[in-house]
Write a protein that holds these residues in place. Structure first.
Motif, PDB file in Angstrom:
ATOM      1  N   UNK A   1     -23.056  -2.558   1.195  1.00 18.60           N
ATOM      2  CA  UNK A   1     -23.534  -1.725   0.120  1.00 18.60           C
ATOM      3  C   UNK A   1     -24.897  -1.304  -0.105  1.00 18.60           C
ATOM      4  N   UNK A   2     -25.934  -2.127   0.289  1.00 20.08           N
ATOM      5  CA  UNK A   2     -27.066  -1.899   0.243  1.00 20.08           C
ATOM      6  C   UNK A   2     -27.556  -1.063   1.628  1.00 20.08           C
ATOM      7  N   UNK A   3     -26.755  -1.300   2.751  1.00 19.47           N
ATOM      8  CA  UNK A   3     -27.323  -0.838   4.119  1.00 19.47           C
ATOM      9  C   UNK A   3     -26.734   0.694   3.794  1.00 19.47           C
ATOM     10  N   UNK A   4     -26.046   0.997   3.295  1.00 17.62           N
ATOM     11  CA  UNK A   4     -25.551   2.539   2.928  1.00 17.62           C
ATOM     12  C   UNK A   4     -26.789   3.487   2.228  1.00 17.62           C
ATOM     13  N   UNK A   5     -27.333   2.636   1.431  1.00 14.70           N
ATOM     14  CA  UNK A   5     -28.502   3.104   0.505  1.00 14.70           C
ATOM     15  C   UNK A   5     -29.967   2.844   1.141  1.00 14.70           C
ATOM     16  N   UNK A   6     -29.873   2.581   2.563  1.00 14.74           N
ATOM     17  CA  UNK A   6     -31.154   2.087   3.400  1.00 14.74           C
ATOM     18  C   UNK A   6     -31.879   1.227   2.671  1.00 14.74           C
ATOM     19  N   UNK A   7     -31.391   0.262   2.027  1.00 13.79           N
ATOM     20  CA  UNK A   7     -31.991  -1.014   1.586  1.00 13.79           C
ATOM     21  C   UNK A   7     -31.607  -2.365   2.041  1.00 13.79           C
ATOM     22  N   UNK A   8     -32.604  -3.301   2.340  1.00 12.17           N
ATOM     23  CA  UNK A   8     -32.353  -4.557   2.798  1.00 12.17           C
ATOM     24  C   UNK A   8     -32.144  -5.389   1.454  1.00 12.17           C
ATOM     25  N   UNK A   9     -31.332  -6.592   1.758  1.00 16.27           N
ATOM     26  CA  UNK A   9     -31.069  -7.339   0.702  1.00 16.27           C
ATOM     27  C   UNK A   9     -31.365  -8.956   1.032  1.00 16.27           C
ATOM     28  N   UNK A  10     -31.774  -9.658  -0.058  1.00 16.10           N
ATOM     29  CA  UNK A  10     -32.213 -11.059   0.284  1.00 16.10           C
ATOM     30  C   UNK A  10     -31.318 -11.790  -0.695  1.00 16.10           C
ATOM     31  N   UNK A  11     -30.593 -13.168  -0.412  1.00 20.92           N
ATOM     32  CA  UNK A  11     -30.128 -13.935  -1.287  1.00 20.92           C
ATOM     33  C   UNK A  11     -30.541 -14.964  -1.554  1.00 20.92           C
ATOM     34  N   UNK A  12     -31.168 -15.649  -2.729  1.00 17.80           N
ATOM     35  CA  UNK A  12     -31.807 -16.765  -3.057  1.00 17.80           C
ATOM     36  C   UNK A  12     -30.842 -17.633  -3.626  1.00 17.80           C
ATOM     37  N   UNK A  13     -30.912 -18.928  -3.145  1.00 23.35           N
ATOM     38  CA  UNK A  13     -29.833 -20.024  -3.709  1.00 23.35           C
ATOM     39  C   UNK A  13     -30.666 -21.146  -3.937  1.00 23.35           C
ATOM     40  N   UNK A  14     -30.851 -21.493  -5.260  1.00 22.72           N
ATOM     41  CA  UNK A  14     -31.480 -22.646  -5.998  1.00 22.72           C
ATOM     42  C   UNK A  14     -30.578 -23.616  -6.525  1.00 22.72           C
ATOM     43  N   UNK A  15     -30.575 -24.979  -5.951  1.00 26.66           N
ATOM     44  CA  UNK A  15     -29.765 -25.961  -6.638  1.00 26.66           C
ATOM     45  C   UNK A  15     -30.812 -27.201  -6.979  1.00 26.66           C
ATOM     46  N   UNK A  16     -31.269 -27.251  -7.955  1.00 27.30           N
ATOM     47  CA  UNK A  16     -32.235 -28.426  -8.822  1.00 27.30           C
ATOM     48  C   UNK A  16     -31.661 -29.590  -8.870  1.00 27.30           C
ATOM     49  N   UNK A  17     -30.433 -29.742  -9.163  1.00 27.58           N
ATOM     50  CA  UNK A  17     -29.622 -31.036  -9.635  1.00 27.58           C
ATOM     51  C   UNK A  17     -28.429 -30.971  -8.824  1.00 27.58           C
ATOM     52  N   UNK A  18     -28.008 -32.108  -8.392  1.00 29.45           N
ATOM     53  CA  UNK A  18     -26.574 -32.132  -7.806  1.00 29.45           C
ATOM     54  C   UNK A  18     -25.852 -33.459  -8.542  1.00 29.45           C
ATOM     55  N   UNK A  19     -26.549 -33.906  -9.783  1.00 33.62           N
ATOM     56  CA  UNK A  19     -25.659 -34.725 -10.654  1.00 33.62           C
ATOM     57  C   UNK A  19     -25.081 -34.146 -11.582  1.00 33.62           C
ATOM     58  N   UNK A  20     -23.561 -34.384 -11.842  1.00 36.57           N
ATOM     59  CA  UNK A  20     -22.811 -33.679 -12.832  1.00 36.57           C
ATOM     60  C   UNK A  20     -23.579 -33.991 -14.219  1.00 36.57           C
ATOM     61  N   UNK A  21     -23.989 -34.974 -14.633  1.00 33.37           N
ATOM     62  CA  UNK A  21     -24.537 -35.390 -15.791  1.00 33.37           C
ATOM     63  C   UNK A  21     -25.767 -34.590 -16.358  1.00 33.37           C
ATOM     64  N   UNK A  22     -26.505 -34.061 -15.497  1.00 37.10           N
ATOM     65  CA  UNK A  22     -27.507 -33.090 -15.656  1.00 37.10           C
ATOM     66  C   UNK A  22     -27.148 -31.689 -15.870  1.00 37.10           C
ATOM     67  N   UNK A  23     -25.874 -31.381 -15.794  1.00 33.61           N
ATOM     68  CA  UNK A  23     -25.327 -30.049 -16.098  1.00 33.61           C
ATOM     69  C   UNK A  23     -26.112 -29.010 -15.449  1.00 33.61           C
ATOM     70  N   UNK A  24     -26.496 -29.466 -14.115  1.00 31.33           N
ATOM     71  CA  UNK A  24     -27.126 -28.385 -13.309  1.00 31.33           C
ATOM     72  C   UNK A  24     -26.068 -27.678 -12.505  1.00 31.33           C
ATOM     73  N   UNK A  25     -26.517 -26.501 -12.031  1.00 32.52           N
ATOM     74  CA  UNK A  25     -25.555 -25.571 -11.288  1.00 32.52           C
ATOM     75  C   UNK A  25     -26.459 -24.762 -10.370  1.00 32.52           C
TER      76      UNK A  25
END
Length: 187
Positions: A1-25
């Motif tokens: 999708x972005x290559x057709x527009x001559x653009x690069x793309x970066x995906x950022x993934x952040x997980x600050x908590x793995x405990x379900x009780x903290x309601x992090x995602x």
């Protein structure tokens, strides 16, 4: 999708908590940018990840998650058990990729540069790690002010305005060619 527009793309993934009780995602952000800037992004992230965290940590500062080439199988001529074991060990090491290098049990940050992978960082002190870390690095690459990544303005809009904005985005990027949800409707 972005290559057709001559653009690069970066995906950022952040997980600050793995405990379900903290309601992090997990939060995954997609950032398109000019191709000329996208080539520099791995270097920026490498420097930023090396500078982040404590000097003495239990995990490596940077974990490369790019897929590696497959190991070459030994020929059937004079193959010993040691050769087969060595081949299997090399295959396991070379598998690489996100699933084989990052842990699901600890908080982490990961940046994808392409579909082959990128680099990750295990967050040992989540309370000290900024949630906007990835956006801050990308803003540095794109020469954007801190207001863009630290406290982005929240849009106050109605449901109809949000739908109109989504439709505009779909037209702008030609989303109909990439919309995989149409396959679900056909079945």
């Amino acid at each position: 999708m972005f290559a057709a527009r001559q653009q690069g793309v970066v995906f950022l993934e952040t997980v600050l908590s793995t405990r379900p009780s903290k309601a992090g995602h997990c939060a995954i952000e997609c950032v398109p940018m000019p191709m000329s800037k996208a080539r520099d992004v791995p270097g920026y992230f490498q420097e930023s990840l090396l500078a982040s965290g404590d000097e003495w940590s239990q995990h490596r500062k940077i974990i490369k998650t790019a897929r590696k080439s497959e190991a070459v199988a030994p020929t059937e001529g004079d193959v010993t058990d040691q050769d087969r074991n060595h081949f299997q060990a090399r295959q396991a090491i070379r598998r690489g990729g996100f699933r084989n290098t990052m842990t699901a049990k600890l908080p982490y940050f990961h940046v994808w540069f392409d579909h082959h992978g990128g680099m990750g960082h295990v967050i040992e002190a989540p309370e000290k790690f900024p949630a906007w870390f990835g956006r801050e690095v990308v803003a540095g690459v794109l020469d954007l002010p801190p207001t863009v990544y630290r406290k982005p303005r929240r849009l106050k809009e109605t449901h109809d305005q949000r739908c109109d904005r989504a439709d505009e985005w779909k037209k702008q990027f030609g989303w109909t060619k990439f919309d995989w949800t149409k396959l679900l409707e056909e079945k």
